[in-house]
Each structure stands twice: as structure tokens, then as C-alpha cells.
Design an enzyme around this catalytic site. Sequence first.
Site, PDB file in Angstrom:
ATOM      1  N   ASP A 116       0.854  -1.185   0.000  1.00 45.68           N
ATOM      2  CA  ASP A 116       0.000   0.000   0.000  1.00 45.68           C
ATOM      3  C   ASP A 116       0.889   1.233   0.000  1.00 45.68           C
ATOM      4  OD1 ASP A 116      -2.456  -1.385   0.076  1.00 45.68           O
ATOM      5  OD2 ASP A 116      -2.366  -1.554   2.253  1.00 45.68           O
ATOM      6  N   ASP A 134      -6.961  -1.617  -4.550  1.00 47.54           N
ATOM      7  CA  ASP A 134      -8.048  -1.297  -3.622  1.00 47.54           C
ATOM      8  C   ASP A 134      -9.033  -0.316  -4.251  1.00 47.54           C
ATOM      9  OD1 ASP A 134      -6.730  -2.882  -1.744  1.00 47.54           O
ATOM     10  OD2 ASP A 134      -5.717  -1.171  -0.825  1.00 47.54           O
TER      11      ASP A 134
END
EC number: 3.4.23.36
Length: 157
Positions: A116, A134
Amino acid sequence: MKHRAFALGLPVLAVVFILDQWTKQIAIDALSDPARYIKVTPFMNFVLAWNPGVSFGLFQGQAPWVMIIGTAAITIGFLVWMWRTRDRVLGIALAMVVGGAVGNLVDRLRHGAVTDFIDLHVAGYHWPVFNVADTGITIGAALLLIDSLFGGKKTSR
């Protein structure tokens, strides 16, 4: 043509997956050695984070193989759904979810956790760090919800 939605969805799936993997590699290269963050706007930074769980860091204590098998099973189910539908919006929505899921699955297999790097924040509050996969999953899920609420009566066969 029966599988028009699938044929339309495949390029969307590929774009989400490729963009996700490309941006994650850039983030790893730019943010890991030495560890740092890049301020992009007053409300967004790029910072490298490893998420062994799922969305928002949930289920971090689970064994990695549970996450891998679960993600693979859900992805296969969504691919079958995508194959069977004739609805183009539904096909694109499913493709976005699958593209993101596969991107995060590849991370779990390669790194043992999801990469991330997008950090949104306002007034000292930070949204959980996320990535392009995501975003694809979230937009795809929103399209699924909108289609289910406002898409009218449709058949999946």
C-alpha cells in the site's frame, strides 16, 4: 453475443491489474531505501506500507495461506459470474473487482503482504493507506451496488 460483457471486461481487468502492479513497483523503488514519504498535495502523501490483512488492515492475524485461498476462491467465483453475465456494466464492475483482487493476490504471493502507498488525510485524520487495486475493488463494488439498486430487471444467463 453471449460473452460480450466478459470480452469487454477483460481489458478493464488487465488495465487495473497492470496499473496496480506498475504503481506498486514504483512505490517500492521510490519509498523503501531509505524509508521515506512524499508529500503530493496538502491532503495526500505517498508512503510505503505492508498490509498482511485485507481492507483497512482487517484479519491481520490470519495465516497467509487462508488469505491466499480465500482471495483465489472469491476471484474464481467473480470470474464465473463475469463469464455468465450479459450486462456490460456488471461485466466491467466485476472486472474491476477481479483486477484489484488479482493485483493484491500477486502481492501476497510475492511479498507475503499487500503493498500500500496512497495516504489520504485531513485535519490530522489519516484514511488507511491503500493502492490502485483497492481503488479498483472499491469502484467495482460501488458499480455493483448501483447496478443492483438501479439497474432494473436483468438476467445473468
